[in-house]
Design a protein around this motif. Structure first.
Motif, PDB file in Angstrom:
ATOM      1  N   VAL A  56     -15.246 113.550 -45.601  1.00  0.00           N
ATOM      2  CA  VAL A  56     -14.133 114.353 -46.112  1.00  0.00           C
ATOM      3  C   VAL A  56     -13.531 115.090 -44.920  1.00  0.00           C
ATOM      4  O   VAL A  56     -14.125 116.043 -44.405  1.00  0.00           O
ATOM      5  N   VAL A  57     -12.378 114.631 -44.480  1.00  0.00           N
ATOM      6  CA  VAL A  57     -11.695 115.222 -43.331  1.00  0.00           C
ATOM      7  C   VAL A  57     -10.684 116.239 -43.849  1.00  0.00           C
ATOM      8  O   VAL A  57      -9.956 115.968 -44.806  1.00  0.00           O
ATOM      9  N   LEU A 110      -3.189 118.636 -51.193  1.00  0.00           N
ATOM     10  CA  LEU A 110      -2.871 117.222 -51.334  1.00  0.00           C
ATOM     11  C   LEU A 110      -3.911 116.403 -50.584  1.00  0.00           C
ATOM     12  O   LEU A 110      -4.275 116.737 -49.454  1.00  0.00           O
ATOM     13  N   VAL A 111      -4.374 115.312 -51.197  1.00  0.00           N
ATOM     14  CA  VAL A 111      -5.400 114.462 -50.600  1.00  0.00           C
ATOM     15  C   VAL A 111      -4.836 113.072 -50.326  1.00  0.00           C
ATOM     16  O   VAL A 111      -4.239 112.444 -51.208  1.00  0.00           O
ATOM     17  N   VAL A 112      -5.045 112.607 -49.105  1.00  0.00           N
ATOM     18  CA  VAL A 112      -4.726 111.235 -48.723  1.00  0.00           C
ATOM     19  C   VAL A 112      -5.989 110.395 -48.870  1.00  0.00           C
ATOM     20  O   VAL A 112      -7.043 110.762 -48.339  1.00  0.00           O
ATOM     21  N   VAL A 113      -5.902 109.284 -49.581  1.00  0.00           N
ATOM     22  CA  VAL A 113      -7.026 108.370 -49.744  1.00  0.00           C
ATOM     23  C   VAL A 113      -6.785 107.142 -48.866  1.00  0.00           C
ATOM     24  O   VAL A 113      -5.788 106.436 -49.036  1.00  0.00           O
ATOM     25  N   LYS A 123       1.895 106.671 -35.975  1.00  0.00           N
ATOM     26  CA  LYS A 123       2.499 107.432 -37.065  1.00  0.00           C
ATOM     27  C   LYS A 123       3.382 106.557 -37.949  1.00  0.00           C
ATOM     28  O   LYS A 123       3.383 106.682 -39.173  1.00  0.00           O
ATOM     29  N   ASP A 124       4.116 105.632 -37.320  1.00  0.00           N
ATOM     30  CA  ASP A 124       5.052 104.812 -38.086  1.00  0.00           C
ATOM     31  C   ASP A 124       4.367 103.709 -38.904  1.00  0.00           C
ATOM     32  O   ASP A 124       5.031 103.020 -39.678  1.00  0.00           O
ATOM     33  N   GLU A 125       3.055 103.543 -38.744  1.00  0.00           N
ATOM     34  CA  GLU A 125       2.344 102.551 -39.538  1.00  0.00           C
ATOM     35  C   GLU A 125       1.307 103.190 -40.459  1.00  0.00           C
ATOM     36  O   GLU A 125       0.530 102.490 -41.114  1.00  0.00           O
ATOM     37  N   ALA A 126       1.306 104.504 -40.534  1.00  0.00           N
ATOM     38  CA  ALA A 126       0.287 105.218 -41.310  1.00  0.00           C
ATOM     39  C   ALA A 126       0.286 104.815 -42.780  1.00  0.00           C
ATOM     40  O   ALA A 126      -0.778 104.678 -43.401  1.00  0.00           O
ATOM     41  N   ASP A 127       1.461 104.601 -43.356  1.00  0.00           N
ATOM     42  CA  ASP A 127       1.532 104.254 -44.778  1.00  0.00           C
ATOM     43  C   ASP A 127       0.760 102.981 -45.099  1.00  0.00           C
ATOM     44  O   ASP A 127       0.267 102.815 -46.224  1.00  0.00           O
ATOM     45  N   ASP A 128       0.643 102.083 -44.150  1.00  0.00           N
ATOM     46  CA  ASP A 128      -0.058 100.822 -44.381  1.00  0.00           C
ATOM     47  C   ASP A 128      -1.555 101.031 -44.603  1.00  0.00           C
ATOM     48  O   ASP A 128      -2.234 100.125 -45.110  1.00  0.00           O
ATOM     49  N   TYR A 129      -2.060 102.194 -44.226  1.00  0.00           N
ATOM     50  CA  TYR A 129      -3.496 102.469 -44.315  1.00  0.00           C
ATOM     51  C   TYR A 129      -3.835 103.397 -45.473  1.00  0.00           C
ATOM     52  O   TYR A 129      -5.004 103.729 -45.666  1.00  0.00           O
ATOM     53  N   ILE A 130      -2.834 103.816 -46.220  1.00  0.00           N
ATOM     54  CA  ILE A 130      -3.047 104.760 -47.317  1.00  0.00           C
ATOM     55  C   ILE A 130      -3.116 104.007 -48.641  1.00  0.00           C
ATOM     56  O   ILE A 130      -2.196 103.264 -48.996  1.00  0.00           O
ATOM     57  N   PHE A 131      -4.220 104.199 -49.365  1.00  0.00           N
ATOM     58  CA  PHE A 131      -4.374 103.586 -50.682  1.00  0.00           C
ATOM     59  C   PHE A 131      -3.618 104.369 -51.743  1.00  0.00           C
ATOM     60  O   PHE A 131      -3.018 103.799 -52.657  1.00  0.00           O
ATOM     61  N   GLY A 132      -3.645 105.692 -51.630  1.00  0.00           N
ATOM     62  CA  GLY A 132      -2.975 106.530 -52.610  1.00  0.00           C
ATOM     63  C   GLY A 132      -3.236 107.999 -52.352  1.00  0.00           C
ATOM     64  O   GLY A 132      -3.710 108.385 -51.282  1.00  0.00           O
ATOM     65  N   TYR A 133      -2.917 108.804 -53.363  1.00  0.00           N
ATOM     66  CA  TYR A 133      -3.001 110.256 -53.236  1.00  0.00           C
ATOM     67  C   TYR A 133      -3.657 110.865 -54.461  1.00  0.00           C
ATOM     68  O   TYR A 133      -3.545 110.356 -55.576  1.00  0.00           O
ATOM     69  N   THR A 134      -4.328 111.988 -54.245  1.00  0.00           N
ATOM     70  CA  THR A 134      -4.909 112.746 -55.340  1.00  0.00           C
ATOM     71  C   THR A 134      -4.907 114.234 -54.968  1.00  0.00           C
ATOM     72  O   THR A 134      -4.210 114.638 -54.024  1.00  0.00           O
ATOM     73  N   ILE A 135      -5.658 115.039 -55.695  1.00  0.00           N
ATOM     74  CA  ILE A 135      -5.671 116.497 -55.533  1.00  0.00           C
ATOM     75  C   ILE A 135      -7.094 116.951 -55.220  1.00  0.00           C
ATOM     76  O   ILE A 135      -8.058 116.381 -55.735  1.00  0.00           O
ATOM     77  N   MET A 210     -11.358 109.724 -34.792  1.00  0.00           N
ATOM     78  CA  MET A 210     -12.488 109.135 -35.512  1.00  0.00           C
ATOM     79  C   MET A 210     -11.978 107.978 -36.343  1.00  0.00           C
ATOM     80  O   MET A 210     -10.835 107.991 -36.810  1.00  0.00           O
ATOM     81  N   THR A 211     -12.808 106.980 -36.532  1.00  0.00           N
ATOM     82  CA  THR A 211     -12.429 105.844 -37.364  1.00  0.00           C
ATOM     83  C   THR A 211     -12.520 106.239 -38.832  1.00  0.00           C
ATOM     84  O   THR A 211     -13.544 106.752 -39.296  1.00  0.00           O
ATOM     85  N   LEU A 212     -11.449 105.981 -39.560  1.00  0.00           N
ATOM     86  CA  LEU A 212     -11.403 106.244 -40.992  1.00  0.00           C
ATOM     87  C   LEU A 212     -11.750 104.961 -41.727  1.00  0.00           C
ATOM     88  O   LEU A 212     -11.242 103.882 -41.409  1.00  0.00           O
ATOM     89  N   LEU A 213     -12.610 105.075 -42.735  1.00  0.00           N
ATOM     90  CA  LEU A 213     -13.069 103.926 -43.497  1.00  0.00           C
ATOM     91  C   LEU A 213     -12.447 103.919 -44.887  1.00  0.00           C
ATOM     92  O   LEU A 213     -12.003 104.966 -45.388  1.00  0.00           O
ATOM     93  N   PRO A 214     -12.382 102.765 -45.544  1.00  0.00           N
ATOM     94  CA  PRO A 214     -11.844 102.720 -46.903  1.00  0.00           C
ATOM     95  C   PRO A 214     -12.558 103.715 -47.815  1.00  0.00           C
ATOM     96  O   PRO A 214     -13.787 103.774 -47.840  1.00  0.00           O
ATOM     97  N   GLY A 215     -11.769 104.489 -48.528  1.00  0.00           N
ATOM     98  CA  GLY A 215     -12.319 105.509 -49.417  1.00  0.00           C
ATOM     99  C   GLY A 215     -12.428 106.878 -48.792  1.00  0.00           C
ATOM    100  O   GLY A 215     -12.611 107.871 -49.510  1.00  0.00           O
ATOM    101  N   ASP A 216     -12.329 106.970 -47.462  1.00  0.00           N
ATOM    102  CA  ASP A 216     -12.328 108.288 -46.828  1.00  0.00           C
ATOM    103  C   ASP A 216     -11.106 109.081 -47.287  1.00  0.00           C
ATOM    104  O   ASP A 216     -10.053 108.519 -47.620  1.00  0.00           O
ATOM    105  N   VAL A 217     -11.255 110.400 -47.303  1.00  0.00           N
ATOM    106  CA  VAL A 217     -10.161 111.254 -47.757  1.00  0.00           C
ATOM    107  C   VAL A 217      -9.803 112.273 -46.679  1.00  0.00           C
ATOM    108  O   VAL A 217     -10.657 112.697 -45.904  1.00  0.00           O
TER     109      VAL A 217
END
Length: 250
Positions: A56-57, A110-113, A123-135, A210-217
Motif C-alpha cells: 500500500v503506497v 482517491l486510490v489508484v489500483v 507519465k504519458d503512459e501511466a494510464d496503461d498501467y491502471i486497472f481502476g480506482y476506488t476509495i 519501486m516496482t508496482l505489481l498487479p493489485g498494488d494500490v
C-alpha cells in the motif's frame, strides 16, 4: 466495469457488479474477465476490500491546505510512505482504536489500483498501467505520527486502511468531489483537480523508485479537514462516481 470482492460460499471471490446484482468471476479480473454465471444480490452479500495488494503506497501532503493544517512545508516531489497491507479492511468493517494512541483521525483518499507490473513508467503512459480506482480512508494515529517522527506505526495498525466499496474501471480523475463525514457531519471536502501531483505524475514517480505489481494500490493524498474519530461513530468517505465507503469506529 464495477469490480467487487465478496464472500461466496464462505470463500472470497471477485465479482462483476451490475445494478444490485453480483456475478461471480473466475480468478483475478486483472488477468481477464471470466464470468461463472453464479449471481447473488448485493444486499445478500458481504463485501470485502476489493484488492489484496502486495503493498500500500501512500502520497503525503498532496493538497496544499492539508500540509498547512499539519504545519508542514510543501515538498517539491511527492512524499512517499507505506502502510502495512495487514491494515486493510473492507466496507462495513470496524475501525478499531488501539490502546497505544489518544487521537485517531480520518483521511479520505482517491486510490489508484495498478493492473500490471509497472517499473519506470513514463507519465504519458501511466494510464496503461491502471486497472481502476476506488476509495480509502488513511486512518492515522496522529499523536504517534509526530511522536515517532516517522509514519509506519501510526498508519499501520490493524483496520487503519479501509478500502472500497468497489473498483471502477471506466472512471477518470478530473474535478470530482471527495468528502468525508462523521455521523453525517462533513469534515473534509475538496476536488481531485486540486491535488498538487496528478495521478500520472504519481504513478510515474512511484514506479521510478519501486516496482508496482498487479493489485498494488496508491493512496493519492487527503485534503484539509482531517478530524478525530471516536468509538461509536460512523465514518463515510465518498468520491463522485466511486461510491461511499462506510465504516463504524469501535
Amino acid at each position: 466495469m464495477r469490480i467487487v470482492r465478496f464472500l461466496l460460499d464462505g470463500q472470497s471471490s471477485y465479482g462483476l457488479l451490475t445494478g444490485n446484482e453480483i456475478e461471480a468471476l473466475a480468478g483475478n479480473p486483472m488477468n481477464g474477465i471470466s464470468k461463472t454465471g453464479r449471481k447473488q444480490l448485493i444486499g445478500d452479500s458481504r463485501l470485502l476490500a476489493p484488492v489484496q495488494p502486495s503493498k500500500v503506497v501512500c502520497i503525503g501532503m498532496n493538497y496544499s491546505q492539508h500540509a498547512a493544517e499539519l504545519g508542514l512545508d510543501l515538498p517539491e516531489e511527492p512524499t512517499v510512505f507505506l502502510k502495512a497491507p495487514s491494515a486493510i479492511v473492507g466496507p462495513g468493517a470496524s475501525i478499531v482504536v488501539p490502546k497505544q494512541t489518544k487521537r485517531v483521525e480520518l483521511e479520505v483518499e482517491l486510490v489508484v489500483v495498478i493492473g500490471k507490473e509497472a517499473r519506470r513508467v513514463r507519465k504519458d503512459e501511466a494510464d496503461d498501467y491502471i486497472f481502476g480506482y476506488t476509495i480509502a480512508n488513511d486512518v492515522t494515529a496522529r499523536d504517534l505520527q509526530f511522536e515517532d517522527q516517522q509514519w509506519a506505526r501510526s498508519k499501520s495498525f490493524d483496520s487503519f486502511c479501509p478500502i472500497g466499496p468497489w473498483i471502477e474501471t471506466d472512471w477518470q480523475p478530473q474535478n470530482q468531489r471527495l468528502e468525508s463525514r462523521v455521523d453525517g457531519s462533513v469534515r473534509q471536502a475538496d476536488t481531485i483537480d486540486r491535488m498538487i501531483h496528478s495521478v500520472p505524475e504519481i504513478v510515474a514517480y512511484v514506479s521510478e523508485n519501486m516496482t508496482l505489481l498487479p493489485g498494488d494500490v496508491i493512496l493519492t493524498g487527503t485534503p484539509a479537514g482531517i478530524s478525530e474519530i471516536r468509538s461509536g461513530e460512523l465514518v463515510e468517505c465518498q468520491i463522485d462516481g466511486l461510491g461511499t465507503l462506510l465504516n463504524q469506529v469501535s
